[in-house]
Design a protein around this motif. Structure first.
Motif, short mmCIF file in Angstrom:
data_model
loop_
_atom_site.label_atom_id
_atom_site.label_comp_id
_atom_site.label_asym_id
_atom_site.label_seq_id
_atom_site.Cartn_x
_atom_site.Cartn_y
_atom_site.Cartn_z
N ASP A 145 0.83 -1.21 0.00
CA ASP A 145 0.00 0.00 0.00
C ASP A 145 0.86 1.25 0.00
OD1 ASP A 145 -0.77 -2.26 1.85
OD2 ASP A 145 -2.76 -1.45 1.39
N ALA A 146 1.93 1.22 0.81
CA ALA A 146 2.81 2.39 0.89
C ALA A 146 3.58 2.58 -0.40
CB ALA A 146 3.77 2.23 2.07
N MET A 147 4.01 1.48 -1.03
CA MET A 147 4.74 1.61 -2.29
C MET A 147 3.88 2.29 -3.34
SD MET A 147 6.95 -1.87 -2.86
CE MET A 147 5.66 -3.03 -2.47
N GLY A 148 2.60 1.94 -3.38
CA GLY A 148 1.72 2.52 -4.38
C GLY A 148 1.44 3.99 -4.16
N ASN A 149 1.68 4.49 -2.96
CA ASN A 149 1.39 5.88 -2.67
C ASN A 149 2.63 6.76 -2.59
OD1 ASN A 149 -1.70 6.37 -1.97
ND2 ASN A 149 -1.14 4.28 -1.44
N PHE A 150 3.77 6.20 -2.92
CA PHE A 150 4.94 7.01 -3.19
C PHE A 150 5.01 7.16 -4.71
CE2 PHE A 150 6.80 5.97 1.00
CZ PHE A 150 7.31 7.22 1.33
N PRO A 151 5.68 8.20 -5.19
CA PRO A 151 5.83 8.35 -6.65
C PRO A 151 6.91 7.42 -7.19
CG PRO A 151 6.88 10.17 -5.51
CD PRO A 151 6.19 9.36 -4.46
N ASP A 152 6.83 6.12 -6.84
CA ASP A 152 7.82 5.13 -7.24
C ASP A 152 7.14 4.07 -8.10
OD1 ASP A 152 9.47 6.52 -5.48
OD2 ASP A 152 9.05 5.13 -3.84
N LYS A 153 7.82 3.64 -9.14
CA LYS A 153 7.22 2.64 -10.01
C LYS A 153 7.94 1.30 -9.96
CE LYS A 153 9.78 4.57 -13.96
NZ LYS A 153 10.34 5.70 -13.21
N ASN A 154 9.10 1.22 -9.29
CA ASN A 154 9.78 -0.05 -9.20
C ASN A 154 10.41 -0.22 -7.83
OD1 ASN A 154 12.58 1.02 -9.24
ND2 ASN A 154 12.11 1.59 -11.35
N VAL A 155 10.95 -1.41 -7.59
CA VAL A 155 11.47 -1.76 -6.28
C VAL A 155 12.62 -0.85 -5.86
CG1 VAL A 155 12.67 -3.57 -5.01
CG2 VAL A 155 10.70 -4.14 -6.43
N ALA A 156 13.52 -0.54 -6.79
CA ALA A 156 14.67 0.29 -6.44
C ALA A 156 14.23 1.66 -5.93
CB ALA A 156 15.59 0.44 -7.66
N GLU A 157 13.25 2.26 -6.58
CA GLU A 157 12.79 3.58 -6.17
C GLU A 157 12.06 3.51 -4.83
OE1 GLU A 157 10.59 5.28 -9.36
OE2 GLU A 157 12.36 5.63 -10.60
N SER A 158 11.35 2.42 -4.56
CA SER A 158 10.68 2.29 -3.26
C SER A 158 11.69 2.14 -2.14
CB SER A 158 9.75 1.07 -3.28
OG SER A 158 8.71 1.24 -4.21
N ARG A 204 27.60 -8.62 -8.75
CA ARG A 204 26.98 -9.82 -8.22
C ARG A 204 25.50 -9.58 -7.95
NH1 ARG A 204 28.12 -14.71 -5.63
NH2 ARG A 204 30.34 -14.48 -6.02
N THR A 205 25.12 -8.33 -7.76
CA THR A 205 23.73 -8.02 -7.44
C THR A 205 22.90 -7.89 -8.71
OG1 THR A 205 22.34 -6.57 -6.11
CG2 THR A 205 24.03 -5.52 -7.47
N VAL A 206 21.62 -7.61 -8.52
CA VAL A 206 20.68 -7.52 -9.65
C VAL A 206 20.19 -6.09 -9.77
CG1 VAL A 206 18.65 -8.05 -8.25
CG2 VAL A 206 18.62 -8.58 -10.67
N SER A 207 19.85 -5.72 -10.99
CA SER A 207 19.26 -4.41 -11.23
C SER A 207 17.79 -4.46 -10.85
CB SER A 207 19.43 -4.02 -12.69
OG SER A 207 18.80 -2.80 -12.96
N LEU A 208 17.40 -3.68 -9.85
CA LEU A 208 16.04 -3.76 -9.31
C LEU A 208 15.04 -2.90 -10.06
CD1 LEU A 208 16.73 -3.92 -5.47
CD2 LEU A 208 15.86 -5.73 -6.95
N ASP A 209 15.46 -2.19 -11.10
CA ASP A 209 14.50 -1.40 -11.84
C ASP A 209 13.58 -2.27 -12.69
OD1 ASP A 209 16.69 -2.05 -13.47
OD2 ASP A 209 16.27 -0.42 -14.84
N VAL A 210 13.89 -3.57 -12.84
CA VAL A 210 13.05 -4.44 -13.65
C VAL A 210 11.93 -5.07 -12.83
CG1 VAL A 210 14.95 -4.94 -15.21
CG2 VAL A 210 14.52 -6.48 -13.29
N PHE A 211 11.92 -4.83 -11.50
CA PHE A 211 10.88 -5.40 -10.65
C PHE A 211 9.83 -4.33 -10.35
CE2 PHE A 211 14.04 -8.59 -10.06
CZ PHE A 211 13.31 -9.76 -9.85
N PRO A 212 8.64 -4.44 -10.93
CA PRO A 212 7.60 -3.43 -10.67
C PRO A 212 7.02 -3.62 -9.27
CG PRO A 212 6.72 -5.19 -12.05
CD PRO A 212 8.20 -5.47 -11.90
N SER A 213 6.58 -2.51 -8.69
CA SER A 213 5.97 -2.56 -7.37
C SER A 213 4.71 -3.42 -7.37
CB SER A 213 5.64 -1.15 -6.88
OG SER A 213 6.80 -0.35 -6.83
#
Length: 967
Positions: A145-158, A204-213
């Motif tokens: 719920d909180a992710m949807g109410n921030f101006p963030d569209k993916n996991v990295a931005e959240s 070694r890590t993953v780019s989290l911009d490909v995971f949508p909220s």
């Protein structure tokens, strides 16, 4: 080696069996219950349930359920509490060897206010804080719920809203996560217990911009690891939680669509998502959940760079001037189109016997196509001041930077590069969990994979003459100025001749198979509950790279191919608003037409034979360079990890203790190409296959303590040990020779895992009306952080011995990191209407660190990629159907990479201002507007000091306007 590992594992299981066998055999009963929201009929995850007569406690899970064991026959009072809700008490009868059931419904104290309804950000904030309050270790939680109410569209931005976290971005979007100063490769990322794999050659890590909220029900950032979590998490473990139909306990459907706009590219895009979850069957014991999202971004990146800063000593008017001067100045204009598509789903089945079965999976597809136009100037100035016009003014500032000078042999290069990137990641897992009265068993098997394919063609043209005198002004460190004084105009296409064609095909593949078994047993110890958990996890990981860079340096028969040649598609003019009108980029060519011409006229490279199958094209292939780079960068690495852990949770009164240890064994097998430098690079025998293996293990104990001083005040402490394995590509025992720039890049198979001993302390005060004030302290004692090392060596590249720069990775010495986290958030419902809809949110993290670098004695450094301060502040509003959030994030500068004294790479301070405004109408519909990067903040990097600019990049502001529907 493997026999010893097996013996250790058997001994580990024996120790666990001996420990759980001391359980007291007594006839006791249990309470199995569920906590629900009375108004919305939704589960309340994180609700705390206490048996008043005994002090036994439980915490409701994601679906609102809980179980309390070890109760003697009798009648008990259950006290149920949840932040933002009025607590309730109820009586329940327990019989020996029986399970009593209870369902508690809480009515929110804010629901009774007729003008207000709990929804969206407030609901998500309450859920996250309740789960955080009930946790036994140090963690932060973000609810969907909180992710949807921030101006963030993916996991990295959240995630960038969480205390102590900042992001590393690319082209205006957050991608990688740094936790408390630990670089992205020092943090683990899993989704429902399955590793998320990366496709970056040097990460070694993953780019989290490909995971949508929209794909997630929440995110946990665990900052003090418990033994049941993977140990490779020095900064923290990022646990992504996929959606489940049982989370809501009812049918849930949402859909949203928005159109997007970037003001720099002046182009639109779109974003849409759909989720559906439901409980099926007559007993509602089947759960199905599906999420889908699709997005297109049309953006633009414009940047300038100042590269290859070189120490200069020049004699000017009888005075010796020393300082740093750049060899190259670069302007880049990149149009970008990104497409993301994600699909996830889960099918679950619950049985009355306590058995639960599930199958879940996800698939993410990311495609990027960009057209890169580059204008690169070479100053031509040498380290001894050659080609520097000493008859003209030369200015060196106090930081030792040449800020004004005239070069007598400046040249220009035009670089045109269309590039296509196709990344995919997917995982599927299946499992079974069995819950009995005082024990549980869970088995999970999973397979995940990720791959990335890069296709690009880069053409390069250079000045036909280097007799070009140019004045260079770098008084403004962000924006250099080059003014040509003599010679053929560097903007004249006919004055640029073909120099090089590089055709590159790079394929990376990573997959992992996981088998995991976890078990728990509950019993009484000194009349207090103790839960003992043990488990094992096997991870079989393979990573490979097939890189084919094919290089052409000339044309058949000495033919000409000027930049103005119509076969390239004709000259085009880059937008005159380049970098907000600060520069004239000059002419370029159509990148797609250029690519098509190249493909139609190049020679055919055959990877299998390591040579060109034909040489009938217009371009003359460079066999040595192609063969060298097509082989030495290829590798296949197998990394097998066997782990086992013991964990005990013990609650006595207001105290909750977690103690245990994790053991991990790592086995590595490398298959690479070793170069025989005594043979020429055109000889296939120069490249010799090499197989190398290594193995190591670690035992990592931890201890966590939580003290509930009062209903609202919680103290925590933790001591834990973690590690971070080296990036696979950094360990490849092969090297690449760049003869043009006299640079050799080599892997280091002797790299050791970074280890860290960690201490965490915190105090958290939970405000009754959904809020928190917290203060935390953390300390990390690291051994062997990995950094990029540069040294000089003599090397014979077939034309005689020369001085080369050798670049590799090394373990540093000891490092220390300590910091303080301060967080505050509260709903301001005590204010008069309409201001009682306001909420505030803020956090600030200060970090201090140092690291010993043996190659640079006497110098002091902060830990790599560690910002000294990171913070967020937000003002929210939610009432009368309106919702809004204005959020501001900041990060101070940090050291990114070691190069040499005065030339180390730093990222400058970064700030972002984002806005979200929404209005809910007709009960199920919401219209929402978002604006990102309102300050138009650029990305800034520099070498050593601020006056030695490395990179200044702009991506513009982004806006979206959309409509969402929720059942």
């Amino acid at each position: 080696m493997r026999v010893a590992r097996l013996r250790r594992f058997v001994g580990f299981l024996f120790a666990w069996s001996a420990l759980v066998s001391v359980a007291l055999a007594q006839a006791t009963g249990s309470i199995r219950g569920r906590v629900m929201d009375a108004g919305r009929n939704a589960p309340l995850a994180g609700a705390e349930i206490t048996v008043s007569e005994t002090g036994l406690r439980a915490v409701a899970g994601r679906d609102g359920t809980y179980q309390i064991n070890g109760l003697a026959a009798g009648t008990y009072t259950l006290a149920v509490s949840y932040l933002g809700y009025e607590g309730v008490s109820e009586r329940i009868e327990v019989a020996a060897d029986r399970v009593a059931t209870a369902e508690t419904r809480l009515g929110s104290e804010v629901v009774v206010l007729t003008e207000f309804k709990v929804e969206g950000a407030r609901e998500g904030q309450a859920r996250a804080l309740n789960q955080q309050k009930a946790a036994g270790n140090v963690k932060n939680i973000i609810a969907a719920d909180a992710m949807g109410n921030f101006p963030d569209k993916n996991v990295a931005e959240s995630l960038q809203r969480v205390p102590g976290i900042h992001t590393e971005g690319q082209r205006g979007e957050a991608r990688f996560i740094t936790v408390r100063g630990a670089a992205p490769s020092l943090n683990s990322i899993t989704m429902d217990g399955v590793s998320i794999l990366g496709t970056e050659a040097d990460f070694r890590t993953v780019s989290l911009d490909v995971f949508p909220s929209a794909q997630l029900s929440g995110i946990e950032v665990v900052k003090a690891l418990t033994p049941d979590l993977d140990a490779d998490s020095i900064g923290g473990a990022i646990l992504l939680k996929g959606r489940s139909a049982f989370d809501a306990g009812r049918r849930v459907a949402t859909a949203n669509f928005s159109t997007t706009y970037n003001d720099l590219s002046e182009k639109t895009g779109y974003r849409g998502a759909f989720t559906y979850g439901d409980l099926l069957g007559s007993d509602k014991d089947w759960g199905v959940q599906i999420s889908y999202s699709k997005e297109r971004v049309n953006g633009l990146e414009q940047n300038i760079e100042t590269n290859d800063w070189t120490p200069i000593t020049a004699l000017v008017n009888g005075q010796t001037l020393t300082g740093f001067l750049p060899v190259t100045l670069l302007q880049t204009h990149v149009t970008v189109r990104k497409d993301r598509e994600s699909l996830s789903g889960v099918l679950e089945k619950k049985f009355n016997s306590g058995l639960r079965l599930w199958v879940r999976g996800f698939s993410n597809q990311f495609e990027e196509f960009n057209l890169r136009h580059g204008l690169r100037y070479a100053t031509g100035v040498t380290a001894t001041g050659g080609n520097l016009d000493t008859t003209q003014p030369v200015v060196v500032n106090r930081e030792g930077t040449f800020t004004n000078y005239t070069a007598t042999r400046a040249t220009a290069r035009r670089q045109i590069q269309p590039r296509a990137i196709d990344d995919t990641s997917a995982a599927v897992s299946a499992g079974a969990a069995l819950q009995r009265q005082d024990w549980s068993l869970e088995v999970t098997a999973a397979y995940s994979r990720a791959d990335s394919e890069l296709k690009t063609e880069q053409g390069q043209w250079v000045s036909k003459s280097n007799l070009n005198t140019s004045r260079i002004d770098q008084t403004d460190p962000d924006f250099w100025r080059l003014t040509q004084l003599t010679g053929t105009s560097l903007f004249d296409p006919s004055g640029l001749r073909f120099n090089q064609l590089l055709v590159r095909r790079d394929y990376l593949f990573n997959d992992e198979t996981i088998l995991k078994v976890d078990g728990t047993r509950e019993f009484q110890l000194a009349r207090q509950p103790i839960k003992v958990a043990a488990g094992t996890k096997f991870r079989w990981n393979t990573k490979s790279r097939n890189n084919d860079p094919i290089r052409y340096d000339s044309l058949v028969g000495g033919a000409a191919l000027d930049f103005s040649d119509p076969r390239l598609g004709g000259n085009t003019i880059i937008d005159q608003s380049y970098l907000r009108g600060r520069y004239d980029f000059g002419p370029s060519v159509n990148a797609v037409s250029m690519r098509d011409f190249f493909i139609a006229n190049d020679a055919t490279w055959n990877t299998d034979i390591g040579n060109f199958a034909d040489t009938n094209g217009l371009f003359v292939p460079n066999l040595g360079n192609t063969l060298n780079n097509a082989l030495v960068n290829d590798y296949k690495i197998k990394e097998d990890i066997t782990a086992g852990y013991l964990r005990a949770d013990y609650t006595v009164g207001k105290w909750n203790l977690i103690a245990g240890a994790r053991w991990e064994q790592t086995d590595l097998d490398f298959t690479v190409i070793r170069v025989n430098a005594n043979l020429p690079n055109t000889n296939r025998a120069r490249y010799v296959p090499l197989l190398r293996s290594s193995s190591y293990d670690d035992i990592l104990p931890s201890f966590h303590i939580k003290y509930d001083y009062s209903k609202n005040l919680v103290f925590r402490g933790a001591w834990s040990n973690t590690l971070a394995r080296p990036i696979a590509g950094d360990m490849v025992p092969a090297f690449n020779v760049d003869s043009a720039n006299a640079v050799i890049t080599g892997g280091n198979p002797n790299l050791q895992a970074v280890t860290s001993g960690n201490i965490d302390l915190s105090a958290e005060y939970y405000l009754a009306r959904v809020g928190i004030v917290s203060l935390g302290y953390f300390y990390k004692d690291l051994d062997g952080p990995i950094y990029t090392a540069n040294s000089s060596i003599d090397f014979d590249d077939g034309t005689g011995s020369k001085r080369y720069t050798y670049v590799t990775k090394l373990n540093a010495g000891k490092a220390r990191l300590s910091g303080v986290e301060l967080s505050y958030q509260q709903q301001l419902r005590f204010l008069p209407s309409p201001f009682d809809g306001l909420g505030v949110y803020g956090n600030l993290t200060w970090v201090d660190s140092d690291v010993d670098v043996p190659q640079r004695p006497g110098e002091s450094f902060t830990l790599f990629k560690q910002a000294k301060s990171v913070g967020n502040v937000a003002l929210s509003y939610q009432k009368y159907g309106w919702s809004g959030r204005l959020s501001y994030s900041m990060r101070s500068q940090y050291l990114s990479e070691l190069v040499a004294a005065g030339r180390d790479v730093f990222y400058d301070d970064d700030t972002r201002l984002d806005l979200q405004v929404g209005y809910r109408f007709r009960e199920h519909w919401t219209v929402q507007f978002t604006a990102n990067n309102l300050e138009d903040s650029p990305e800034l990097q520099y070498h050593g000091v601020r006056s030695r600019q490395l990179f200044y990049g702009m991506t513009g502001r982004s806006y979206s306007l959309g409509l969402s529907w929720e059942l």
